[in-house]
Design an enzyme around this catalytic site. Structure first.
Site, short mmCIF file in Angstrom:
data_model
loop_
_atom_site.label_atom_id
_atom_site.label_comp_id
_atom_site.label_asym_id
_atom_site.label_seq_id
_atom_site.Cartn_x
_atom_site.Cartn_y
_atom_site.Cartn_z
N ASP A 51 0.84 -1.19 0.00
CA ASP A 51 0.00 0.00 0.00
C ASP A 51 0.88 1.25 0.00
OD1 ASP A 51 -2.94 1.17 0.84
OD2 ASP A 51 -1.32 2.30 1.79
N TYR A 56 3.15 10.06 -0.35
CA TYR A 56 4.28 9.55 0.40
C TYR A 56 5.63 9.82 -0.27
CZ TYR A 56 0.53 6.87 2.67
OH TYR A 56 -0.62 6.49 3.32
N LYS A 81 -2.91 5.86 -3.84
CA LYS A 81 -3.95 6.81 -3.44
C LYS A 81 -3.72 8.18 -4.07
CE LYS A 81 -3.16 5.74 0.98
NZ LYS A 81 -2.48 4.43 0.93
N HIS A 114 -7.76 9.74 -1.45
CA HIS A 114 -7.06 9.68 -0.17
C HIS A 114 -7.85 10.27 1.00
CE1 HIS A 114 -2.64 9.43 1.37
NE2 HIS A 114 -3.48 9.15 2.33
#
Length: 285
Positions: A51, A56, A81, A114
């Protein structure tokens, strides 16, 4: 209840028929990425579910680790996401394609919105969600996203999306651990055949020193982390613990050879106090 015979490759079926692994490795922008740890999880622990998120900032590194692992793409489940700054029909489609390119992938197994809020100036979060969801539906039809869903959506957000679209999300990924048990959301997802996925199963480490968890861990001769992950899995929740340490990843994976009994489950189930270790999405309209 998840049986002790279950293993790390066990799956749960989505409403579109795809089988999603119930256990995965989470990543994060807050020190939550390690190339060696990802390769280790894929090659030594049998993890096939990863994931991540555009937010990120590790898409390129993660793509490299996936290629280095030599695990066939069809044996993997990759979730990504979409960050709210790219909400809107055209922006969402473009962002998804860019994420695929950065990771060196032709498709995502699951692609999520998200957060329920757009985070940018707009007339309505609801309109932004509906327009973005329309883009995800098109990505789904085109096969770029094999399944689509949302993250951090509360019942009110899911209800509005249901009114604004005929396509129900395949997955809703929400913060879930003994301190934060959004039972109403979980029950709604079960009712609507939306797979419920939980992140932060260890409450970012807060649960590892909790006396209740420690007592149950001692009873089973397991670690506190294993108790929390096992509890989540036995609740039927897809679970994605994060770690950058290979020894912790192995520990987190070793939760398929024991069961928590009814007393353990009830005790952990009474620990809910409403605290969040991430943002609280309930205030987003």
């Amino acid at each position: 209840m998840l049986s002790p015979a279950s293993n790390i490759s066990s799956t749960i079926q989505l409403s579109n028929g795809l089988e999603m692994p119930i256990f995965g490795l989470g990543t994060s922008h807050q020190g939550g990425y390690s190339h060696d740890a990802v390769v280790y999880a894929l090659t030594q622990c049998g993890v096939c579910h990863i994931d991540t998120a555009e937010r990120y900032g590790c898409e390129e590194q993660l793509g490299k680790a996936i290629r280095e692992s030599m695990v066939p793409r069809e044996d993997l489940w990759i979730t990504n996401k979409l960050w709210p700054s790219h909400y809107g029909f055209n922006s969402a489609k473009e962002a998804c394609l860019k994420s695929c390119k950065r990771m060196g992938l032709e498709y995502f197994d699951l692609y999520l919105m998200h957060w329920p809020g757009a985070f940018e100036s707009c007339d309505s979060n609801r309109e932004a969600r509906a327009e973005t969801w329309r883009a995800l539906q098109e990505l789904y039809k085109e096969g770029i996203c094999k399944s689509i869903g949302v993250s951090n959506f509360m019942v009110c957000h899911l209800e509005q999306l249901k009114e604004d679209s005929s396509v129900v999300p395949h997955v809703n990924q929400v913060e879930y651990h003994p301190y934060q048990q959004p039972t109403t959301v979980l029950e709604y997802c079960n009712q609507e055949k939306i797979v419920f996925e939980g992140y932060c199963p260890l409450a970012k480490g807060q649960l590892l020193n909790d006396q209740t968890v420690l007592q149950i861990a001692e009873k089973h001769r397991r670690t506190p982390a294993q108790i929390c992950i096992r509890w989540s899995l036995q609740k039927g929740v897809v679970t994605i613990p994060k770690s950058t340490k290979t020894e912790r990843i192995r520990e987190n994976c070793q939760v398929f050879d024991f069961n928590l009994d009814k007393t353990d489950m009830n005790t952990l189930g009474k620990m809910h106090d409403g605290r969040h270790v991430t943002w609280d999405p309930s205030n987003i309209l």
